[in-house]
Design a protein around this motif. Sequence first.
Motif, short mmCIF file in Angstrom:
data_model
loop_
_atom_site.label_atom_id
_atom_site.label_comp_id
_atom_site.label_asym_id
_atom_site.label_seq_id
_atom_site.Cartn_x
_atom_site.Cartn_y
_atom_site.Cartn_z
N CYS A 1 30.43 33.03 82.49
CA CYS A 1 29.42 33.25 81.44
C CYS A 1 29.58 34.62 80.78
O CYS A 1 30.10 35.56 81.37
N THR A 2 29.05 34.67 79.58
CA THR A 2 28.90 35.96 78.90
C THR A 2 27.68 36.65 79.50
O THR A 2 26.96 36.07 80.32
N GLU A 3 27.42 37.86 79.10
CA GLU A 3 26.23 38.58 79.56
C GLU A 3 24.95 37.86 79.17
O GLU A 3 23.92 38.00 79.83
N GLU A 4 25.00 37.07 78.09
CA GLU A 4 23.83 36.32 77.65
C GLU A 4 23.67 35.01 78.43
O GLU A 4 22.74 34.25 78.20
N GLY A 5 24.59 34.73 79.34
CA GLY A 5 24.50 33.53 80.15
C GLY A 5 25.10 32.29 79.51
O GLY A 5 24.87 31.18 79.98
N GLU A 6 25.87 32.45 78.45
CA GLU A 6 26.47 31.31 77.77
C GLU A 6 27.92 31.14 78.20
O GLU A 6 28.59 32.10 78.58
N THR A 7 28.39 29.92 78.10
CA THR A 7 29.76 29.60 78.45
C THR A 7 30.27 28.50 77.53
O THR A 7 29.48 27.75 76.96
N LEU A 8 31.57 28.40 77.40
CA LEU A 8 32.16 27.35 76.56
C LEU A 8 31.80 25.95 77.05
O LEU A 8 31.73 25.01 76.26
N LEU A 9 31.55 25.81 78.33
CA LEU A 9 31.23 24.50 78.89
C LEU A 9 29.85 24.01 78.48
O LEU A 9 29.56 22.82 78.59
N ASP A 10 28.99 24.91 78.00
CA ASP A 10 27.65 24.50 77.57
C ASP A 10 27.67 23.64 76.32
O ASP A 10 26.75 22.87 76.09
N ASP A 11 28.70 23.81 75.51
CA ASP A 11 28.81 23.04 74.27
C ASP A 11 29.85 21.93 74.47
O ASP A 11 31.05 22.22 74.59
N PRO A 12 29.41 20.67 74.51
CA PRO A 12 30.38 19.60 74.77
C PRO A 12 31.45 19.45 73.70
O PRO A 12 32.48 18.84 73.93
N LYS A 13 31.21 20.01 72.52
CA LYS A 13 32.20 19.88 71.43
C LYS A 13 33.14 21.08 71.34
O LYS A 13 34.10 21.06 70.59
N ALA A 14 32.85 22.14 72.10
CA ALA A 14 33.68 23.35 72.05
C ALA A 14 35.01 23.11 72.75
O ALA A 14 35.09 22.37 73.73
N ASP A 15 36.04 23.75 72.25
CA ASP A 15 37.35 23.68 72.91
C ASP A 15 37.34 24.68 74.05
O ASP A 15 37.36 25.88 73.84
N ASP A 16 37.29 24.17 75.27
CA ASP A 16 37.21 25.05 76.43
C ASP A 16 38.58 25.40 77.00
O ASP A 16 38.68 26.18 77.93
N GLY A 17 39.63 24.84 76.45
CA GLY A 17 40.98 25.17 76.88
C GLY A 17 41.40 24.55 78.21
O GLY A 17 42.44 24.90 78.75
N ILE A 18 40.61 23.65 78.74
CA ILE A 18 40.94 23.04 80.03
C ILE A 18 42.02 21.97 79.81
O ILE A 18 41.91 21.12 78.94
N ASP A 19 43.05 22.05 80.63
CA ASP A 19 44.10 21.03 80.65
C ASP A 19 43.87 20.15 81.87
O ASP A 19 43.93 20.64 83.00
#
Length: 172
Positions: free
Chosen positions: A92-110
């Motif tokens: 998470c960022t300091e604000e508690g957000e992460t790429l995984l919170d947004d299902p449409k975001a590209d999280d870079g997971i292979d």
Amino acid sequence: GVMKMMQSRFVLLRHLGDEDREPLNCFPSLVRRLKGQVTLLLLTLLELRQDLEVHRTILIRTDPNLLRHRLIFTHRWFLADKHQCGPRPHICTEEGETLLDDPKADDGIDVPPKLPVELLEGYKEEDLIDLFEESFNIMLLAHFLKPIDAKFRDALDHKISPFDESLQLRIS
């Protein structure tokens, strides 16, 4: 209230992390346990009634897109945290957000080229319950609610877009 708990990020708990893990992990064990118990509560309510009254009430208050998102989130978190399949999108960022919170975001997971069962090798039953209790309960909840409501079923079922053959004719 249950849907709000399921979609909550629990920013403070994310900052605390687990005792044996790094802080800022987006899905620490306290959050996993809480969300697993909340979904278990819904299943318990369904089992206690013989009629469909509670089923209908839960259907009215349940967002099938949120349930789908929770399944995707848990799967992606497992791949990122337990198998290091990406550039650490579970932190998470300091604000508690992460790429995984947004299902449409590209999280870079292979996704690794393994069978899903191979990813679970080495885990004990209690580990799998800790990791996937919420997801397992969501699958059971969907199993019980899908036969009652077609809109709910359609929202959760995987859709494959049919191939539009007229597009072949448009390519020059």
